[in-house]
Design a protein around this motif. Structure first.
Motif, PDB file in Angstrom:
ATOM      1  N   UNK A 239       0.822  -1.204   0.000  1.00 11.33           N
ATOM      2  CA  UNK A 239       0.000   0.000   0.000  1.00 11.33           C
ATOM      3  C   UNK A 239       0.860   1.259   0.000  1.00 11.33           C
ATOM      4  N   UNK A 240       0.386   2.265  -0.742  1.00  8.19           N
ATOM      5  CA  UNK A 240       1.080   3.558  -0.710  1.00  8.19           C
ATOM      6  C   UNK A 240       0.367   4.482   0.272  1.00  8.19           C
ATOM      7  N   UNK A 241       1.135   5.328   0.910  1.00  7.86           N
ATOM      8  CA  UNK A 241       0.558   6.375   1.747  1.00  7.86           C
ATOM      9  C   UNK A 241       0.959   7.714   1.150  1.00  7.86           C
ATOM     10  N   UNK A 242       0.385   8.796   1.656  1.00  8.44           N
ATOM     11  CA  UNK A 242       0.648  10.101   1.042  1.00  8.44           C
ATOM     12  C   UNK A 242       1.779  10.860   1.722  1.00  8.44           C
ATOM     13  N   UNK A 243       2.259  10.313   2.875  1.00  8.96           N
ATOM     14  CA  UNK A 243       3.311  10.989   3.634  1.00  8.96           C
ATOM     15  C   UNK A 243       2.928  12.406   4.011  1.00  8.96           C
ATOM     16  N   UNK A 244       1.736  12.566   4.561  1.00  2.00           N
ATOM     17  CA  UNK A 244       1.335  13.873   5.069  1.00  2.00           C
ATOM     18  C   UNK A 244       1.286  13.794   6.593  1.00  2.00           C
ATOM     19  N   UNK A 245       1.355  14.925   7.275  1.00  2.00           N
ATOM     20  CA  UNK A 245       1.423  14.886   8.741  1.00  2.00           C
ATOM     21  C   UNK A 245       0.224  14.157   9.354  1.00  2.00           C
ATOM     22  N   UNK A 246       0.514  13.372  10.369  1.00  2.00           N
ATOM     23  CA  UNK A 246      -0.553  12.693  11.114  1.00  2.00           C
ATOM     24  C   UNK A 246      -1.017  11.388  10.506  1.00  2.00           C
ATOM     25  N   UNK A 247      -0.369  10.944   9.422  1.00  2.00           N
ATOM     26  CA  UNK A 247      -0.894   9.764   8.721  1.00  2.00           C
ATOM     27  C   UNK A 247      -0.751   8.470   9.524  1.00  2.00           C
ATOM     28  N   UNK A 248       0.133   8.467  10.538  1.00  2.00           N
ATOM     29  CA  UNK A 248       0.274   7.252  11.349  1.00  2.00           C
ATOM     30  C   UNK A 248      -0.569   7.273  12.620  1.00  2.00           C
TER      31      UNK A 248
END
Ligand SMILES: Cc1cc2nc3c(=O)[nH]c(=O)nc-3n(C[C@H](O)[C@H](O)[C@H](O)COP(=O)(O)OP(=O)(O)OC[C@H]3O[C@@H](n4cnc5c(N)ncnc54)[C@H](O)[C@@H]3O)c2cc1C
Ligand SMILES: Cc1cc2nc3c(=O)[nH]c(=O)nc-3n(C[C@H](O)[C@H](O)[C@H](O)COP(=O)(O)OP(=O)(O)OC[C@H]3O[C@@H](n4cnc5c(N)ncnc54)[C@H](O)[C@@H]3O)c2cc1C
Ligand code: SF4
Ligand code: SF4
Ligand code: FES
Lengths: 462, 277
Positions: A239-248
């Protein structure tokens, strides 16, 4: 040619949005025969060229028109090992049906090829009289298939027909790849996939689950155990994530995780140990089939509100048209031309809000789609207690990691010969999402079939 | 299906199972783990391969009861089967001769530490191990760790065995006393966080083995993601071992609690079932 296209009977939107009943209920025999009679059996059936596995479409449809439903199923199986699956999930409007005479020459609604394909395959399945394709005499040559998604299954079917001793090695505990862990029951019941897998088993294909090629054993070790050829159909599973703040933050998960918990691990079923987050206000990021499956799953898990956030407009959505329509009917809200830029959590680290930015469409990019451009100063905040990120997947790196000589593209996909699907290692062939990035079930199957034909040639020449 | 061939109780809540898995036994290296599903309704959970016997074709798992799945597993008896087991997964431990290694294990973390201590010792390191637990009966694998350590320090919170104090106190003693070239820390998240702060203070390169929540264990779902050096990494494929001083432990601890409510429900339901029997 003046009949109108059949409408697929559907479970009522309000009821189905809270249950796992299959949304499309399938055509009745009368509906199927009527629809089949619309096909004018073109001398030059352009529809066939739109099908990646080249199903003899007029032939199977005319079988249906004559009421010879089992013959129709047999025709399908000549070229497609999983007709009950493809009839349900192919983006027909972009493939066979897009090339139908009605559509191309008369600008009218095409023959419902997908519905008819599903009808014939279901008819055969429900009768319990499944035709098993003929298999050549065993030639004693062992071949291994890495991954049991549609690419691997199609490859295995053809190799079994040629007489090979085919072993499918699958990392997970279930056979079927995305067909099992990704696409939900309300669109593709697992039972339908299992029947088709059973056919392969009857053709002599052997399945081994819980086997990760490259980890449990390497290709080299398998060679030493007597395997002469390998087909890699390991899919695009990362899966790809967007690497924006708070994503985890807690409560933010990939669509793969969300769908896997529900579809593979049965999290929505009573008595199963695996849990899943049952948000009340679920937001899904993305516009593909995976996003639609996730947002509709959220409703079925009891969400009061389920929303899609997509950065382009409805027209650009890559999801199948039918899925978008179904989602709308079921009450999914669409925030198109919007994009998340930050997630905000509560004091326990669980997501509670999303900062969203408005977008507008700019110039078309290489793919021909108009690319989204952020609108300055348009940010605003919405509430969400669960977020499913569905912005694409990358190829699974396990195989390239364990085979350093394998040629890999910049995107991590395997490089193959366009005709033969052979990789840079002569006894290793590949197809499906591991070669194409995210694609479709039927393209994966087409690759599997072509790879089987050329591996057969390659092994004959040895 | 994988058969349980033998079982040993380390403490009331910690059990060691020897399981038939010839391919995994052959392929595994220190640091690897397996994903296990007990039965058809079970969830998939990660467990470190504590040791392996290639001749017998078995691996050993050391399991602590914390929730439904770990309790189902620890209830298995020799002759019974585990429904699914896949591996070996993760990146193997990077082993070389560093000089003197400080190996710290907390609670059941001593089980995954054991194969690493063994590999480090065999690579020529001087190994000083600190094993810690709340009380004496929770100290596991002491003899096995001793077999591959030059020295073992035992710490218990209540002083019922070894020295009274936290793992970090035991570590400080050794760090004050001799030069440490490398440290390895495995245990509960909170223990790894504070133990890593200790080695960071002394500039000792340190590896931790993270125990995040996992679903598939093959890089497919992202449930196991953590921030390491500001970048998102997947513990199951990029790890489980990472540079301790780069890991965002607070985020990891927060994510570990993500399914607390759901797990509690499952656990209560399971207790109910067991009580009824
Ligand atoms: C939620 C969702 C909905 C979709 N909806 C549609 C749709 O409606 N229509 C459509 O046409 N397409 C759809 N797609 C896309 C389609 O499912 C994929 O293009 C297709 O499944 C790709 O097939 P594949 O055989 O290449 O790989 P996959 O189906 O991904 O299968 C790969 C298999 O290989 C296994 N594997 C990976 N590595 C190893 C290894 N090292 N050893 C052993 N096994 C391994 C994996 O566990 C997996 O089971 C959807 C995808 C998703 C995720
Ligand atoms: C790479 C790796 C290796 C591991 N090796 C071992 C091992 O060798 N022996 C062993 O006993 N355990 C090991 N663990 C931890 C083990 O996977 C968890 O204890 C297990 O998943 C708990 O499942 P459960 O259903 O019994 O409990 P659950 O019902 O899932 O959880 C019960 C409680 O434990 C907490 N919890 C859940 N998952 C974890 C986790 N991964 N780590 C810590 N706490 C958790 C929950 O917050 C909850 O409060 C390892 C984990 C990882 C990621
Ligand atoms: S397999 Fe797909 S593309 Fe081919 S005929 Fe069937 S629905 Fe159309
Ligand atoms: S193009 Fe359309 S009408 Fe012609 S044969 Fe194919 S399905 Fe029938
Ligand atoms: S456990 Fe699913 S990606 Fe790591």
């Amino acid at each position: 040619t003046d009949l109108t296209r059949v409408k697929m009977p559907e479970a009522p939107a309000r009821e189905r949005a809270r249950s796992y009943v299959e949304v499309n209920s399938g055509l009745t025999p009368e509906q199927a025969i009527n629809e089949a009679s619309r096909c004018i059996d073109c001398a030059n059936p352009t529809c066939i060229s739109g099908c990646p596995v080249g199903i003899n479409i007029p032939k199977f449809i005319k079988n249906i028109e004559r009421g010879e439903f089992l013959d129709a199923a047999r025709t399908l199986k000549e070229t497609n090992a999983l007709p009950a699956v493809c009839g349900r999930v192919c983006p027909q409007e972009k493939q066979c049906e897009a090339s139908c005479f009605y559509q191309v020459k008369m600008n009218r609604e095409p023959v419902a090829i997908g519905y008819l394909e599903r009808f014939a395959a279901d008819f055969e399945q429900s009768g319990g009289e499944i035709s098993i394709p003929e298999v050549a005499a065993a030639n004693g040559t062992k071949v291994a298939v890495v991954g049991s998604g549609p690419a691997g299954l199609a490859f295995a079917g053809d190799m079994a027909k040629f007489g090979y001793d085919v072993h499918i090695l699958e990392a997970l505990h279930e056979i079927g790849g995305v067909l099992k862990y990704g696409i939900p029951e309300f669109r593709l019941p697992n039972g339908v996939v299992d029947v088709e897998i059973e056919s392969l088993r009857k053709m002599g294909v052997q399945f081994e689950t819980n086997f990760i090629v490259g980890k449990t054993a390497t290709i080299q070790e398998l060679r030493e155990e007597g395997f002469k050829g390998f087909f890699v159909g390991s899919g695009a599973g990362l899966p790809r994530f967007m690497n924006i703040p708070g994503e985890n933050l807690v409560g933010i998960l990939s669509s793969n995780e969300y769908l896997t918990r529900v579809n593979l691990m049965g999290a929505s079923t009573q008595g199963m140990d695996t849990p899943v987050m049952r948000g009340k206000n679920v937001v899904v990021i993305g516009g593909g089939n995976t996003a639609m499956d996730s947002v509709r799953t959220a409703l079925r898990l009891g969400a009061d509100k389920a929303t899609i956030i997509y950065r382009r407009s409805l027209e650009e959505m890559p999801a199948r048209v039918e899925e978008v329509k179904h989602a709308q009917e079921e009450g999914v809200e669409f925030l198109t031309l919007n994009n998340p830029v930050e997630y905000i959590g509560d004091d326990k680290g669980r997501v509670k809000q999303i900062r969203v930015q408005k977008m507008e469409l700019g110039e078309p990019d290489q793919s021909g789609r108009r690319s989204p451009v952020p609108v300055e100063g348009s940010e605003y905040i919405i509430d969400a207690d669960t977020v499913v990120v569905s912005v694409g997947v990358s190829p699974n790196p396990l195989i390239p990691q364990s085979l350093p000589d394998l040629k890999v593209s910049r995107w991590g996909t395997l490089v193959v010969d366009e005709e033969t699907f052979q990789t840079s290692i002569p006894d290793v062939f590949a197809g499906g999402d591991i070669v194409r990035g995210g694609a479709t079930v039927i393209l994966a199957m087409g690759d599997g079939r072509k790879a089987a034909a050329s591996m057969h040639q390659y092994l004959q020449g040895q | 299906m994988n058969k349980v061939v033998s079982k040993q109780h380390f403490s009331e809540n910690v059990v060691s199972l020897e399981i038939e898995a010839p391919r995994i036994a052959k392929a595994r290296k220190a640091g690897h783990f397996v994903m296990v599903r007990t039965d058809e309704k079970g969830e998939r959970i990660p467990l470190t391969i504590s040791s392996a016997d290639t001749a017998k074709g078995t691996i050993t798992l050391v399991i602590q009861k914390v929730g439904v799945t770990s309790r189902k597993l620890t209830a298995l008896e020799p002759g019974e089967f585990i429904h699914d087991m896949v591996g070996p997964l993760g990146q193997a431990t990077h082993v070389e001769n560093f000089g003197t290694v400080l190996a710290c294990g907390g609670g059941v973390g001593v089980a995954p530490l054991l194969p690493i201590v063994e590999a480090l010792k065999k690579a020529g390191n001087r190994v000083v191990s600190v094993i810690a637990a709340r009380s004496k009966d929770l100290i596991i694998l002491e003899d096995q760790i001793r077999a591959y350590s030059d020295e073992v320090v035992i710490m218990t919170d209540d002083g019922s065995y070894g020295q009274k104090g936290l793992v970090t106190e035991g570590m400080e003693q050794i760090i004050q006393r001799e030069k440490i070239d490398q440290s390895v820390i495995i245990g509960p998240g909170i223990m790894m966080k504070f133990a890593s702060m200790t080695t960071k203070k002394h500039n000792i390169p340190t590896i931790v083995s993270l125990n995040t929540i996992m679903v598939d264990g093959t890089g497919m779902c992202g449930a196991c993601r953590v921030s390491v050096g500001g970048k998102t990494r997947f513990v199951c494929v990029d790890g489980p071992e990472f540079d301790a001083h780069e890991v965002d432990f607070d985020e990891m601890l927060m994510r570990l609690n993500g399914y607390k409510n759901e797990e509690k429900e499952a656990d209560d339901a399971y207790n109910c079932q067991v009580d009824k029997k």
